[in-house]
Design a protein around this motif. Structure first.
Motif, PDB file in Angstrom:
ATOM      1  N   ASN A   1       0.874  -1.170   0.000  1.00 46.31           N
ATOM      2  CA  ASN A   1       0.000   0.000   0.000  1.00 46.31           C
ATOM      3  C   ASN A   1       0.913   1.223   0.000  1.00 46.31           C
ATOM      4  O   ASN A   1       1.403   1.638   1.036  1.00 46.31           O
ATOM      5  N   GLN A   2       1.144   1.764  -1.179  1.00 46.69           N
ATOM      6  CA  GLN A   2       2.160   2.805  -1.363  1.00 46.69           C
ATOM      7  C   GLN A   2       1.627   4.175  -0.940  1.00 46.69           C
ATOM      8  O   GLN A   2       0.537   4.571  -1.341  1.00 46.69           O
ATOM      9  N   VAL A   3       2.434   4.880  -0.144  1.00 45.52           N
ATOM     10  CA  VAL A   3       1.963   6.144   0.428  1.00 45.52           C
ATOM     11  C   VAL A   3       2.962   7.295   0.241  1.00 45.52           C
ATOM     12  O   VAL A   3       2.876   8.307   0.919  1.00 45.52           O
TER      13      VAL A   3
ATOM     14  N   CYS B   1       1.485  -0.020   4.853  1.00 43.19           N
ATOM     15  CA  CYS B   1       1.769   1.236   4.158  1.00 43.19           C
ATOM     16  C   CYS B   1       3.277   1.438   4.086  1.00 43.19           C
ATOM     17  O   CYS B   1       3.879   2.009   5.009  1.00 43.19           O
TER      18      CYS B   1
END
Ligand SMILES: [Zn+2]
Length: 243
Positions: free
Chosen positions: A65-67, A87
């Motif tokens: 989950n790229q943030v 994340c």
């Protein structure tokens, strides 16, 4: 489907393009991103198709989950769930056969491998992640697992180029204060940022010698998804794994 692929001493690097999947417009065809509004079943089917084309078991591909941050996760197997992923913007593994995947549509996907130490990493470096140092953080995590920078093979994938990525002048100044190599100008003469050049400079300073970058600019190529060109669009995937 697979736009570019290579194998260096048993380390595999692969980058998708947008064709060969089942997603409908505006995600046509091979959208691999699960958080962009596309039909979930279509995304899962596309992930299966891409894995099949690469000779991978789709259950042995690790997503994140790229943030746009600098955090790295070290993994030794698939996540227990395919929703609610951690994340992070980089993954590292020493497990052979486990593929690490990064999703992009203009940001720079960064794949790293030390085939001798048998450690690989995948990182998502947009402008904020490049500035925050996600790529040096991934290299550091690899080194902790036995990798040596001078043995690391680095490949950056399709991304918006420095001649297309227009930003306000103060943003360019802020980025260049951290990473001078990212200072750029658009082809029409306005301030720009070259994220891939910034990543390549970071890798060079860390002692990573075997570096290559994709010639593809996602904004200019209609065979690739581009967030800046299309806004609502799919995501490309980049994969790294060891035999
Ligand atoms: Zn361009």
């Amino acid at each position: 489907m697979i736009g570019q692929r290579n194998n260096v001493s048993g380390a595999h690097f692969a980058f998708t393009d947008r064709w060969g999947g089942v997603s409908a417009a505006p995600y046509e065809e091979l959208n691999l991103g699960g958080a962009v509004g596309d039909d979930r079943e279509a995304v899962l089917r596309n992930r299966e198709l891409a894995a099949e084309a690469l000779g991978l078991d789709p259950t042995q591909v690790v997503w994140m989950n790229q943030v746009h941050g600098p955090d790295v996760a070290v993994v030794d197997g698939p996540w227990a769930t395919d929703t609610d992923l951690p994340c992070v913007d980089a993954l590292v593994t020493a497990r052979r056969g486990l593929a690490l995947a990064v999703l992009t549509a203009d940001c720079t996907p960064v794949l790293l491998a030390d085939p001798v130490a048998e450690v690989v990493a995948a990182a998502h470096a947009g402008r904020p992640g490049m500035v925050a140092g996600v790529v040096p953080a991934a290299v550091e995590a690899m080194v902790k697992l036995g990798a040596r920078p001078e043995r690391i093979v680095a490949r950056t994938g399709p991304a918006v180029c420095g001649r297309c990525y227009e930003v306000p002048a103060d943003m360019r100044a802020d980025v260049a204060a951290v990473e001078p190599a990212a200072y750029a100008e658009t082809s029409w003469g306005t301030p720009a940022v070259d994220v891939t050049a910034g990543v390549q400079a970071q890798l060079e300073r860390l002692g990573v010698r075997d570096r290559q970058q994709s010639p593809v600019c996602t904004l200019e190529s209609h065979d690739h998804f581009s967030y800046r060109r299309e806004r609502t669009t799919g995501r490309l995937a980049s994969y790294v794994w060891l035999d």
